[in-house]
Design a protein around this motif. Structure first.
Motif, short mmCIF file in Angstrom:
data_model
loop_
_atom_site.label_atom_id
_atom_site.label_comp_id
_atom_site.label_asym_id
_atom_site.label_seq_id
_atom_site.Cartn_x
_atom_site.Cartn_y
_atom_site.Cartn_z
N SER A 123 -19.01 35.11 3.35
CA SER A 123 -19.28 34.63 4.80
C SER A 123 -18.93 33.50 4.68
N PRO A 124 -18.77 32.70 6.07
CA PRO A 124 -18.39 31.57 6.35
C PRO A 124 -19.09 30.40 5.55
N LEU A 160 -10.37 29.21 9.01
CA LEU A 160 -11.20 28.51 8.19
C LEU A 160 -11.88 27.52 9.05
N ASN A 191 -13.63 28.88 11.66
CA ASN A 191 -14.89 29.45 11.64
C ASN A 191 -16.00 29.17 10.87
N VAL A 192 -15.28 28.66 9.65
CA VAL A 192 -16.23 28.44 8.47
C VAL A 192 -16.90 27.34 8.68
#
Length: 298
Positions: free
Chosen positions: A184-185, A206, A208-209
């Motif tokens: 998951s992020p 990334l 979104n992470v």
């Protein structure tokens, strides 16, 4: 006063007569006679004393002929230098690869180019995508290899598609995330992240992470353009990095790293671009042939 007439006058001085000069120049004697007369009319003094068996240069004419000979020599040398410069430029190719981590994927095309055509001189550099686009706009490079989405939007570029490359997230062997499926992020955001380019499409998955952490998400990334340096950091720490293409399948990569099960999105369309106004010389033509044969997919 033109260069052709100057050439005829110098030829008369060196041949010693109008008829001998005309023979050397492979033109009519009357054409040489007229050229000499035109020059003398322009100057307002005689360049030659006419004699029964030829001509001799006057004192004033001597200075003029010597200077004319130097001018003609300089013009000939200029033309020769320009032709040689054009030939040299035609065999020089300045390439940029964006991001810089793609440089290692150009090995086969570059090797094939320089082995098959050793007269070509290649200047190759890697760097951020925005820098590469700016350099191509300015004419400081001849060709740019990078993500298609950025190159095809430039109105002054010709953009030719290359096979897409898939990005992967990777870490060292025995990384805490190794073996975890569908990361998951939140899982990824717990560790330092290294990207090759802060502006390119590799960053988008990334972001979104990092967004849920608040603040400026780009400030949470380490930006290291060179794959060799980034890989050393990843190998010696818990940082995670981004790798492109089939390089992730190579034995050397697998000896050092593991691919992490995180969705980096679909394959990344790639392209090669050059300016629309650019003359397509031999070096660029040959490079494109090799690039299409050995695209940077690993």
């Amino acid at each position: 006063m033109n260069f052709k007439k100057l050439k005829y006058v110098v030829a008369v001085d060196r041949a010693g007569s109008v008829s001998a000069a005309a023979k050397r120049l492979n033109i009519s004697q009357s054409a040489v006679t007229k050229a000499v007369a035109d020059i003398e009319n322009d100057l307002g003094f005689a360049v030659f004393d006419r004699r029964a068996h030829g001509v001799s240069t006057t004192s004033a004419g001597r200075d003029f002929v010597d200077r004319a000979a130097r001018i003609l020599s300089d013009v000939d040398r200029l033309g020769s230098d320009m032709r040689e410069g054009r030939r040299t430029r035609d065999l020089l190719l300045r390439i940029a690869v964006a991001p810089a981590s793609l440089e290692g994927l150009m090995n086969r095309s570059v090797e094939s180019l320089l082995v098959e055509w050793p007269d070509i001189r290649l200047h190759m550099r890697g760097g951020p995508l925005e820098t590469g686009i700016m350099l191509l706009r300015q004419g400081d490079i001849d060709v740019l290899v990078g993500p298609k989405s950025a190159l095809e939007t430039e109105p002054g570029f010709v953009c030719s598609e290359l096979p897409p490359m898939r990005p992967f997230l990777y870490g060292r062997h025995r990384h805490p995330l190794q073996g975890t499926t569908r990361l998951s992020p939140q899982d990824i955001a717990a560790y330092p992240i290294i990207v090759p380019d802060i502006q390119g499409p590799l960053v988008t998955p990334l972001l979104n992470v990092l967004e849920f952490l608040g603040g400026n998400p780009l400030g949470r990334l380490n930006v290291i353009e060179t794959y060799t340096i980034a890989a050393r950091v990843v190998e010696r720490s818990d940082a995670v990095g981004v790798v492109l293409g089939n390089f992730a399948e190579s034995r050397g990569f697998k000896r050092r790293f593991s691919i992490l099960d995180f969705d980096m999105g679909g394959a990344l369309p790639m392209a090669v671009a050059w300016q629309k106004s650019q003359r397509i010389g031999r070096a660029l033509t040959r490079f494109l042939d090799r690039l299409y044969e050995f695209p940077p997919t690993g």
